[in-house]
Design a protein around this motif. Sequence first.
Motif, PDB file in Angstrom:
ATOM      1  N   ARG A 178      -7.115  11.181  -3.482  1.00  0.00           N
ATOM      2  CA  ARG A 178      -6.844  11.707  -4.827  1.00  0.00           C
ATOM      3  C   ARG A 178      -5.950  12.938  -4.750  1.00  0.00           C
ATOM      4  O   ARG A 178      -5.060  13.123  -5.568  1.00  0.00           O
ATOM      5  CB  ARG A 178      -8.158  12.031  -5.535  1.00  0.00           C
ATOM      6  N   ALA A 179      -6.185  13.785  -3.748  1.00  0.00           N
ATOM      7  CA  ALA A 179      -5.362  14.989  -3.584  1.00  0.00           C
ATOM      8  C   ALA A 179      -3.926  14.613  -3.244  1.00  0.00           C
ATOM      9  O   ALA A 179      -2.984  15.217  -3.765  1.00  0.00           O
ATOM     10  CB  ALA A 179      -5.951  15.881  -2.495  1.00  0.00           C
ATOM     11  N   VAL A 180      -3.736  13.623  -2.388  1.00  0.00           N
ATOM     12  CA  VAL A 180      -2.380  13.173  -2.035  1.00  0.00           C
ATOM     13  C   VAL A 180      -1.676  12.634  -3.271  1.00  0.00           C
ATOM     14  O   VAL A 180      -0.496  12.911  -3.496  1.00  0.00           O
ATOM     15  CB  VAL A 180      -2.421  12.122  -0.901  1.00  0.00           C
ATOM     16  N   LEU A 181      -2.380  11.909  -4.111  1.00  0.00           N
ATOM     17  CA  LEU A 181      -1.769  11.360  -5.329  1.00  0.00           C
ATOM     18  C   LEU A 181      -1.362  12.449  -6.317  1.00  0.00           C
ATOM     19  O   LEU A 181      -0.484  12.225  -7.139  1.00  0.00           O
ATOM     20  CB  LEU A 181      -2.713  10.368  -6.001  1.00  0.00           C
ATOM     21  N   SER A 224       9.830  21.838   5.858  1.00  0.00           N
ATOM     22  CA  SER A 224       9.423  22.761   4.796  1.00  0.00           C
ATOM     23  C   SER A 224       8.659  22.019   3.692  1.00  0.00           C
ATOM     24  O   SER A 224       7.662  22.541   3.176  1.00  0.00           O
ATOM     25  CB  SER A 224      10.626  23.511   4.220  1.00  0.00           C
ATOM     26  N   THR A 225       9.089  20.807   3.357  1.00  0.00           N
ATOM     27  CA  THR A 225       8.362  20.010   2.362  1.00  0.00           C
ATOM     28  C   THR A 225       6.981  19.661   2.886  1.00  0.00           C
ATOM     29  O   THR A 225       5.980  19.737   2.162  1.00  0.00           O
ATOM     30  CB  THR A 225       9.149  18.731   2.023  1.00  0.00           C
ATOM     31  N   HIS A 226       6.909  19.314   4.166  1.00  0.00           N
ATOM     32  CA  HIS A 226       5.646  18.983   4.821  1.00  0.00           C
ATOM     33  C   HIS A 226       4.703  20.188   4.790  1.00  0.00           C
ATOM     34  O   HIS A 226       3.513  20.065   4.479  1.00  0.00           O
ATOM     35  CB  HIS A 226       5.944  18.548   6.258  1.00  0.00           C
ATOM     36  N   SER A 227       5.240  21.361   5.088  1.00  0.00           N
ATOM     37  CA  SER A 227       4.436  22.579   5.097  1.00  0.00           C
ATOM     38  C   SER A 227       3.864  22.881   3.715  1.00  0.00           C
ATOM     39  O   SER A 227       2.686  23.230   3.575  1.00  0.00           O
ATOM     40  CB  SER A 227       5.296  23.748   5.587  1.00  0.00           C
ATOM     41  N   ARG A 228       4.690  22.740   2.679  1.00  0.00           N
ATOM     42  CA  ARG A 228       4.220  22.981   1.307  1.00  0.00           C
ATOM     43  C   ARG A 228       3.148  21.967   0.909  1.00  0.00           C
ATOM     44  O   ARG A 228       2.158  22.315   0.258  1.00  0.00           O
ATOM     45  CB  ARG A 228       5.387  22.944   0.322  1.00  0.00           C
ATOM     46  N   VAL A 243       2.862  10.523   3.274  1.00  0.00           N
ATOM     47  CA  VAL A 243       2.713   9.087   3.535  1.00  0.00           C
ATOM     48  C   VAL A 243       3.494   8.683   4.782  1.00  0.00           C
ATOM     49  O   VAL A 243       2.975   7.987   5.660  1.00  0.00           O
ATOM     50  CB  VAL A 243       3.165   8.255   2.311  1.00  0.00           C
ATOM     51  N   LEU A 244       4.738   9.134   4.882  1.00  0.00           N
ATOM     52  CA  LEU A 244       5.559   8.750   6.034  1.00  0.00           C
ATOM     53  C   LEU A 244       5.043   9.335   7.342  1.00  0.00           C
ATOM     54  O   LEU A 244       5.013   8.653   8.365  1.00  0.00           O
ATOM     55  CB  LEU A 244       7.014   9.178   5.810  1.00  0.00           C
ATOM     56  N   ARG A 245       4.622  10.592   7.317  1.00  0.00           N
ATOM     57  CA  ARG A 245       4.185  11.240   8.565  1.00  0.00           C
ATOM     58  C   ARG A 245       2.795  10.798   9.014  1.00  0.00           C
ATOM     59  O   ARG A 245       2.573  10.565  10.193  1.00  0.00           O
ATOM     60  CB  ARG A 245       4.189  12.767   8.394  1.00  0.00           C
ATOM     61  N   TYR A 246       1.864  10.668   8.088  1.00  0.00           N
ATOM     62  CA  TYR A 246       0.483  10.422   8.481  1.00  0.00           C
ATOM     63  C   TYR A 246       0.036   8.980   8.298  1.00  0.00           C
ATOM     64  O   TYR A 246      -0.653   8.439   9.152  1.00  0.00           O
ATOM     65  CB  TYR A 246      -0.469  11.374   7.749  1.00  0.00           C
ATOM     66  N   PHE A 247       0.399   8.361   7.192  1.00  0.00           N
ATOM     67  CA  PHE A 247      -0.040   6.998   6.971  1.00  0.00           C
ATOM     68  C   PHE A 247       0.853   5.994   7.699  1.00  0.00           C
ATOM     69  O   PHE A 247       0.387   4.990   8.204  1.00  0.00           O
ATOM     70  CB  PHE A 247      -0.107   6.684   5.476  1.00  0.00           C
ATOM     71  N   GLU A 248       2.157   6.269   7.735  1.00  0.00           N
ATOM     72  CA  GLU A 248       3.083   5.408   8.476  1.00  0.00           C
ATOM     73  C   GLU A 248       3.251   5.868   9.921  1.00  0.00           C
ATOM     74  O   GLU A 248       3.884   5.190  10.712  1.00  0.00           O
ATOM     75  CB  GLU A 248       4.452   5.372   7.780  1.00  0.00           C
ATOM     76  N   ASP A 249       2.769   7.047  10.267  1.00  0.00           N
ATOM     77  CA  ASP A 249       2.804   7.598  11.620  1.00  0.00           C
ATOM     78  C   ASP A 249       4.228   7.705  12.176  1.00  0.00           C
ATOM     79  O   ASP A 249       4.485   7.392  13.338  1.00  0.00           O
ATOM     80  CB  ASP A 249       1.918   6.773  12.555  1.00  0.00           C
ATOM     81  N   LEU A 250       5.157   8.155  11.327  1.00  0.00           N
ATOM     82  CA  LEU A 250       6.548   8.321  11.762  1.00  0.00           C
ATOM     83  C   LEU A 250       6.752   9.697  12.373  1.00  0.00           C
ATOM     84  O   LEU A 250       6.095  10.664  11.987  1.00  0.00           O
ATOM     85  CB  LEU A 250       7.509   8.153  10.577  1.00  0.00           C
ATOM     86  N   SER A 251       7.691   9.784  13.283  1.00  0.00           N
ATOM     87  CA  SER A 251       8.071  11.078  13.842  1.00  0.00           C
ATOM     88  C   SER A 251       8.812  11.875  12.767  1.00  0.00           C
ATOM     89  O   SER A 251       9.224  11.323  11.736  1.00  0.00           O
ATOM     90  CB  SER A 251       8.979  10.871  15.053  1.00  0.00           C
ATOM     91  N   TRP A 307       0.841  -1.198   0.000  1.00  0.00           N
ATOM     92  CA  TRP A 307       0.000   0.000   0.000  1.00  0.00           C
ATOM     93  C   TRP A 307       0.875   1.246   0.000  1.00  0.00           C
ATOM     94  O   TRP A 307       0.646   2.179  -0.762  1.00  0.00           O
ATOM     95  CB  TRP A 307      -0.930  -0.011   1.220  1.00  0.00           C
ATOM     96  N   MET A 308       1.893   1.271   0.858  1.00  0.00           N
ATOM     97  CA  MET A 308       2.781   2.433   0.944  1.00  0.00           C
ATOM     98  C   MET A 308       3.478   2.684  -0.395  1.00  0.00           C
ATOM     99  O   MET A 308       3.503   3.814  -0.894  1.00  0.00           O
ATOM    100  CB  MET A 308       3.824   2.214   2.041  1.00  0.00           C
ATOM    101  N   ALA A 309       4.020   1.632  -0.996  1.00  0.00           N
ATOM    102  CA  ALA A 309       4.711   1.777  -2.279  1.00  0.00           C
ATOM    103  C   ALA A 309       3.746   2.229  -3.369  1.00  0.00           C
ATOM    104  O   ALA A 309       4.099   3.048  -4.229  1.00  0.00           O
ATOM    105  CB  ALA A 309       5.379   0.460  -2.665  1.00  0.00           C
ATOM    106  N   SER A 310       2.509   1.725  -3.339  1.00  0.00           N
ATOM    107  CA  SER A 310       1.514   2.109  -4.342  1.00  0.00           C
ATOM    108  C   SER A 310       1.152   3.583  -4.231  1.00  0.00           C
ATOM    109  O   SER A 310       1.001   4.271  -5.236  1.00  0.00           O
ATOM    110  CB  SER A 310       0.254   1.253  -4.191  1.00  0.00           C
ATOM    111  N   VAL A 311       1.019   4.077  -3.018  1.00  0.00           N
ATOM    112  CA  VAL A 311       0.686   5.492  -2.841  1.00  0.00           C
ATOM    113  C   VAL A 311       1.881   6.370  -3.207  1.00  0.00           C
ATOM    114  O   VAL A 311       1.728   7.400  -3.864  1.00  0.00           O
ATOM    115  CB  VAL A 311       0.199   5.778  -1.401  1.00  0.00           C
ATOM    116  N   ILE A 312       3.073   5.966  -2.816  1.00  0.00           N
ATOM    117  CA  ILE A 312       4.269   6.757  -3.136  1.00  0.00           C
ATOM    118  C   ILE A 312       4.458   6.858  -4.648  1.00  0.00           C
ATOM    119  O   ILE A 312       4.768   7.920  -5.176  1.00  0.00           O
ATOM    120  CB  ILE A 312       5.520   6.185  -2.453  1.00  0.00           C
ATOM    121  N   THR A 313       4.259   5.743  -5.358  1.00  0.00           N
ATOM    122  CA  THR A 313       4.454   5.773  -6.815  1.00  0.00           C
ATOM    123  C   THR A 313       3.225   6.281  -7.548  1.00  0.00           C
ATOM    124  O   THR A 313       3.329   6.716  -8.686  1.00  0.00           O
ATOM    125  CB  THR A 313       4.789   4.367  -7.357  1.00  0.00           C
ATOM    126  N   GLY A 314       2.047   6.194  -6.902  1.00  0.00           N
ATOM    127  CA  GLY A 314       0.818   6.628  -7.544  1.00  0.00           C
ATOM    128  C   GLY A 314       0.177   5.560  -8.405  1.00  0.00           C
ATOM    129  O   GLY A 314      -0.791   5.814  -9.107  1.00  0.00           O
TER     130      GLY A 314
END
Length: 155
Positions: free
Chosen positions: A96-99, A135-139, A110-118, A13-20
């Motif tokens: 759809r917006a994330v993709l 900064s990437t997260h903010s954008r 994906v890493l911060r919210y779906f994987e719940d990483l610090s 699932w993670m790889a599918s969302v990252i690649t789209g």
Amino acid sequence: MAFVAAGWNRYLWMASVITGDRHHGEELLQECLVSLFTRWRKVAGKGDPHAYLRRMLVNGNVSRWRRWRREEPVAETPDRQDGRYAPVEPHDALQRAVLRLPRQQRAVIVLRYFEDLSEKDAAAAMGCSIGALKSTHSRALAKLRAESALLETRG
């Protein structure tokens, strides 16, 4: 390998969302797992193989993207005969917006919210500083908010 069996769906699932795309996500995951297998003793003995695999997925997606940019376009895309792979079909507006986010911003979300990483772990997975991650997260969040505002005005 128990590691693969236990985490296959999560990492697919993670790889599918990252690649789209589910097909590209599966290819990426398989490539990363083969590479991880060749380094298993070192990785499992030194640290967290899950963190190592997440980093491999993010880096692998960047490498694949760079290779594809160099490919020459063709007039027609070949059809898949077996029909096994369907593209990731988002079920809601947020997915759809994330993709639609650029690949780095999508990876951060994906890493911060779906994987719940610090922030620290997500920055390590992306191979960047915490400041760059922030900064990437903010954008990314700004784009998601702007898109949700557009959806609300249409609704």
